[in-house]
Design a protein around this motif. Sequence first.
Motif, PDB file in Angstrom:
ATOM      1  N   PHE A  12       0.828  -1.201   0.000  1.00 26.82           N
ATOM      2  CA  PHE A  12       0.000   0.000   0.000  1.00 26.82           C
ATOM      3  C   PHE A  12       0.871   1.264   0.000  1.00 26.82           C
ATOM      4  N   GLU A  13       1.922   1.261   0.797  1.00 28.25           N
ATOM      5  CA  GLU A  13       2.819   2.415   0.837  1.00 28.25           C
ATOM      6  C   GLU A  13       3.517   2.620  -0.503  1.00 28.25           C
ATOM      7  N   GLU A  14       3.914   1.545  -1.165  1.00 33.47           N
ATOM      8  CA  GLU A  14       4.553   1.653  -2.474  1.00 33.47           C
ATOM      9  C   GLU A  14       3.586   2.202  -3.515  1.00 33.47           C
ATOM     10  N   ILE A  15       2.341   1.745  -3.483  1.00 39.66           N
ATOM     11  CA  ILE A  15       1.339   2.222  -4.438  1.00 39.66           C
ATOM     12  C   ILE A  15       1.098   3.712  -4.250  1.00 39.66           C
ATOM     13  N   ASP A  52       5.366  12.129   3.395  1.00 36.72           N
ATOM     14  CA  ASP A  52       6.210  11.008   2.999  1.00 36.72           C
ATOM     15  C   ASP A  52       5.486   9.736   2.577  1.00 36.72           C
ATOM     16  N   PRO A  53       4.638   9.117   3.373  1.00 34.24           N
ATOM     17  CA  PRO A  53       4.197   7.789   2.943  1.00 34.24           C
ATOM     18  C   PRO A  53       3.186   7.812   1.799  1.00 34.24           C
ATOM     19  N   ARG A  54       2.858   8.984   1.300  1.00 37.40           N
ATOM     20  CA  ARG A  54       1.835   9.034   0.246  1.00 37.40           C
ATOM     21  C   ARG A  54       2.013  10.264  -0.621  1.00 37.40           C
ATOM     22  N   GLY A  55       1.389  10.232  -1.790  1.00 36.45           N
ATOM     23  CA  GLY A  55       1.316  11.421  -2.616  1.00 36.45           C
ATOM     24  C   GLY A  55       0.181  12.290  -2.111  1.00 36.45           C
ATOM     25  N   ALA A  56       0.362  13.586  -2.137  1.00 35.62           N
ATOM     26  CA  ALA A  56      -0.680  14.488  -1.648  1.00 35.62           C
ATOM     27  C   ALA A  56      -0.634  15.793  -2.431  1.00 35.62           C
ATOM     28  N   VAL A  57      -1.797  16.377  -2.646  1.00 40.08           N
ATOM     29  CA  VAL A  57      -1.914  17.679  -3.299  1.00 40.08           C
ATOM     30  C   VAL A  57      -2.859  18.550  -2.493  1.00 40.08           C
ATOM     31  N   SER A  58      -2.786  19.845  -2.752  1.00 39.35           N
ATOM     32  CA  SER A  58      -3.637  20.793  -2.056  1.00 39.35           C
ATOM     33  C   SER A  58      -4.165  21.813  -3.059  1.00 39.35           C
ATOM     34  N   VAL A  59      -5.429  22.193  -2.916  1.00 42.31           N
ATOM     35  CA  VAL A  59      -5.994  23.284  -3.700  1.00 42.31           C
ATOM     36  C   VAL A  59      -6.204  24.429  -2.726  1.00 42.31           C
ATOM     37  N   MET A  60      -5.476  25.528  -2.969  1.00 44.06           N
ATOM     38  CA  MET A  60      -5.544  26.675  -2.061  1.00 44.06           C
ATOM     39  C   MET A  60      -6.273  27.833  -2.738  1.00 44.06           C
ATOM     40  N   ALA A  61      -7.015  28.560  -1.946  1.00 41.59           N
ATOM     41  CA  ALA A  61      -7.686  29.763  -2.404  1.00 41.59           C
ATOM     42  C   ALA A  61      -6.869  30.962  -1.936  1.00 41.59           C
ATOM     43  N   THR A  62      -6.228  31.671  -2.870  1.00 47.95           N
ATOM     44  CA  THR A  62      -5.400  32.819  -2.527  1.00 47.95           C
ATOM     45  C   THR A  62      -6.015  34.084  -3.111  1.00 47.95           C
ATOM     46  N   GLY A  63      -5.691  35.205  -2.527  1.00 50.22           N
ATOM     47  CA  GLY A  63      -6.168  36.489  -3.047  1.00 50.22           C
ATOM     48  C   GLY A  63      -7.683  36.578  -3.071  1.00 50.22           C
TER      49      GLY A  63
END
Length: 84
Positions: A12-15, A52-63
């Motif tokens: 799971f960590e590798e995936i 670290d143990p996973r891929g992660a993204v963030s959608v931020m609201a700026t301005g």
Amino acid sequence: MARKLKFNQKVFEEIRKLPAVREDLKRRAENIAAAAGGEAMGYKVTELVLEDPRGAVSVMATGHAHFHNRKNHALIRALDAGRD
């Protein structure tokens, strides 16, 4: 008779670290940001590389997007755009 299912945690960590998984997460986040108003309004997608143990993204609201999101809940309403 009930059978137990055993998961391999290391797999799971590798995936979660695979480049294809990270690309898919980023594509989904970009779709959500575009549906909310796009980068021109101030919605930005950031890859969280320190998770670290996973891929992660963030959608931020700026301005201006920050106030737009507070008033209209644009990011919550745009979540369906990330399901394709």
